[in-house]
Design a protein around this motif. Structure first.
Motif, short mmCIF file in Angstrom:
data_model
loop_
_atom_site.label_atom_id
_atom_site.label_comp_id
_atom_site.label_asym_id
_atom_site.label_seq_id
_atom_site.Cartn_x
_atom_site.Cartn_y
_atom_site.Cartn_z
N VAL A 1 10.78 -3.49 -2.89
CA VAL A 1 10.96 -2.68 -1.68
C VAL A 1 9.91 -1.58 -1.60
O VAL A 1 9.34 -1.18 -2.60
CB VAL A 1 12.36 -2.00 -1.64
CG1 VAL A 1 13.46 -3.03 -1.47
CG2 VAL A 1 12.58 -1.15 -2.88
N ASP A 2 9.65 -1.14 -0.40
CA ASP A 2 8.67 -0.07 -0.20
C ASP A 2 9.38 1.29 -0.30
O ASP A 2 10.59 1.35 -0.51
CB ASP A 2 7.92 -0.28 1.13
CG ASP A 2 8.68 0.23 2.34
OD1 ASP A 2 9.80 0.73 2.21
OD2 ASP A 2 8.13 0.11 3.45
N PRO A 3 8.64 2.38 -0.17
CA PRO A 3 9.27 3.71 -0.36
C PRO A 3 10.34 4.02 0.68
O PRO A 3 11.10 4.97 0.50
CB PRO A 3 8.10 4.68 -0.24
CG PRO A 3 6.90 3.87 -0.56
CD PRO A 3 7.18 2.50 -0.03
N HIS A 4 10.39 3.27 1.78
CA HIS A 4 11.43 3.50 2.78
C HIS A 4 12.59 2.54 2.61
O HIS A 4 13.47 2.45 3.46
CB HIS A 4 10.85 3.39 4.19
CG HIS A 4 9.60 4.18 4.40
ND1 HIS A 4 8.36 3.62 4.44
CD2 HIS A 4 9.41 5.52 4.54
CE1 HIS A 4 7.45 4.56 4.61
NE2 HIS A 4 8.05 5.72 4.66
N GLY A 5 12.58 1.78 1.50
CA GLY A 5 13.67 0.86 1.24
C GLY A 5 13.53 -0.48 1.94
O GLY A 5 14.42 -1.32 1.87
N ASP A 6 12.43 -0.69 2.60
CA ASP A 6 12.23 -1.96 3.30
C ASP A 6 11.67 -3.01 2.34
O ASP A 6 10.81 -2.71 1.52
CB ASP A 6 11.29 -1.77 4.49
CG ASP A 6 11.87 -0.85 5.54
OD1 ASP A 6 13.04 -1.06 5.92
OD2 ASP A 6 11.19 0.10 5.95
N PRO A 7 12.17 -4.23 2.45
CA PRO A 7 11.78 -5.27 1.50
C PRO A 7 10.33 -5.71 1.69
O PRO A 7 9.81 -5.72 2.81
CB PRO A 7 12.73 -6.42 1.82
CG PRO A 7 13.12 -6.22 3.24
CD PRO A 7 13.13 -4.74 3.46
N TRP B 1 0.83 -1.21 0.00
CA TRP B 1 0.00 0.00 0.00
C TRP B 1 0.87 1.26 0.00
O TRP B 1 0.55 2.25 -0.67
CB TRP B 1 -0.96 0.01 1.20
CG TRP B 1 -2.18 -0.84 1.01
CD1 TRP B 1 -2.56 -1.94 1.73
CD2 TRP B 1 -3.23 -0.64 0.05
NE1 TRP B 1 -3.75 -2.44 1.26
CE2 TRP B 1 -4.19 -1.67 0.24
CE3 TRP B 1 -3.46 0.30 -0.96
CZ2 TRP B 1 -5.35 -1.76 -0.54
CZ3 TRP B 1 -4.61 0.20 -1.74
CH2 TRP B 1 -5.54 -0.83 -1.52
N GLU B 2 1.98 1.21 0.72
CA GLU B 2 2.87 2.37 0.71
C GLU B 2 3.40 2.65 -0.69
O GLU B 2 3.46 3.81 -1.13
CB GLU B 2 4.04 2.16 1.70
CG GLU B 2 3.62 2.32 3.15
CD GLU B 2 4.81 2.33 4.12
OE1 GLU B 2 4.62 2.76 5.26
OE2 GLU B 2 5.92 1.90 3.73
N VAL B 3 3.76 1.59 -1.39
CA VAL B 3 4.22 1.77 -2.77
C VAL B 3 3.11 2.37 -3.62
O VAL B 3 3.32 3.32 -4.38
CB VAL B 3 4.68 0.43 -3.39
CG1 VAL B 3 5.00 0.60 -4.88
CG2 VAL B 3 5.89 -0.13 -2.66
MN LIG Z 1 7.53 1.54 5.07
#
Ligand SMILES: [Mn+2]
Ligand SMILES: [Mn+2]
Ligand SMILES: [Mn+2]
Ligand SMILES: [Mn+2]
Lengths: 218, 218
Positions: free
Chosen positions: A123-129, A80-82
DNA sequence: ACTAATATTTAGTTTTGTCTAAATATTAGT
DNA sequence: ACTAATATTTAGACAAAACTAAATATTAGT
């Protein structure tokens, strides 16, 4: 699972640093912004449901079943963040609160199709996989910018502190995920760093550097 | 408003047929699949909050404030339905349940950006109009295909005759519920119609046309 | 080992939303 | 107008999720 139960599961997962460490009642209470006594109540219920292992006074950890649920929630949250950033032009410091709600929507088809719509992001917008549907995900090796040798070049893949003020600072200085960063020189006096980012050379404090994660390419 | 309160507000809105009729406790209970006594409890609370007008034994209607909330929920519900069909390839009979959850997500920016992302749609996949941010929307009417003026476009929302032979005919001609149909021209001789449906132009008898219902935005 | 500080649980309440069963009001049929 | 059927509300209970205050367990310092 109810929305509340799901948020507790996620909190225990995150506090366990993805290694399923046993975490304390107080730690969960702090993470959830609630009281320790409320955590005790919930943890008993989750234990009855087979989601966590709980020994009074000894802390709590996720069962295998609990880990599956946690990974599914993390997957949904990050997808959802993406979506919010890629499709709805949210900035990366605005997405968390909304994803915190969207992650609880119940529909398997919804999340499968969303994944497809987004082109199966890693990855999401914070770089988390982003965990796969089966719960697998790549461990990204991250180092904070202030602990790599001079001359190191890499890609900015995440932040340690994701508070709005910090994220705003990054925006203002045009530092974004995916940017290639080259660490040029360290200032002896205060540990601040000179870095090259997108053709421009900038100067950042050690504190800023310590909150930026780099994926080292060379 | 809580999720529960919002669902009650929507139920009262829909039972009031958009004209804010006073509705009975029992009608709300049936719509919400709950007990009349639960409705009484909730309606008292909503009355205290200034959302509804409630006279014991006399029924309930929305206040101006309540209508605003209802329209905002309907807007969100229908925009999400469009999203699910247009972007995530849901079919029109799969979207309601998911939209029923998504409509409760709290974020003004989310819904504004979603509206933009979808190109400011006027109707949802069932042909129902989408209220503007200010709560205005066009009325729609249901008419059989053979009684609308040439050039009318609408969404196929139902059939009069639902016998297997007729439904087989529709299948064969790739006419499905939810399809947008444009009425091109009427053949004087037999009242048959040329219509456009999903890029293709087809010819249907007057009898077929009289058995197809179209929802038209007026 | 004892004591003090801290962490955690237990006990007792509260709020929200639901239910069942009983009481009361409204409506319809004669 | 009276009675019966129906609709609605009231009363009392319950489950979920939270809280406060008190009790108890753990841990750390001496
Ligand atoms: Mn995130
Ligand atoms: Mn959440
Ligand atoms: Mn709903
Ligand atoms: Mn609809």
């Amino acid at each position: 699972m109810t929305l509340s139960e799901e948020d507790y599961i996620k909190a225990i997962y995150h506090l366990g640093k993805g290694e399923n460490l046993t975490v304390s009642t107080n730690a969960v209470a702090e993470q959830m912004d609630t009281k320790p006594s409320s955590v005790t109540d919930m943890v008993k219920k989750l234990s009855d449901k087979g989601v966590v292992n709980y020994k009074p006074y000894k802390g709590v950890s996720l069962t295998g079943y609990g880990q599956k649920i946690a990974l599914s929630l993390v997957r949904k949250h990050r997808l959802w963040e993406v979506f919010l950033v890629e499709k709805l032009d949210f900035s990366w410091d605005e997405v968390h609160e909304v994803a915190e709600q969207l992650e609880h929507i119940k529909s398997e088809k919804l999340i499968d199709q969303l994944d497809k719509h987004l082109g199966y992001p890693q990855v999401d917008p914070h770089g988390d996989p982003i965990p796969s549907k089966k719960g697998e995900f790549k461990k990204t090796i991250k180092k904070s910018l202030n602990e790599v040798p001079m001359g190191t070049s890499g890609i900015c893949v995440g932040v340690k502190d994701s508070s709005p003020p910090f994220l705003k600072f990054l925006d203002k200085n045009k530092i974004a995920l995916g940017d290639t960063i080259l660490v040029l020189e360290k200032e002896e006096f205060d540990g601040s760093l000179y870095i090259r980012i997108k053709e421009s050379k900038i100067h950042i404090s050690n504190q800023i550097a310590s909150n930026l994660y780099l994926k080292i390419t060379a």
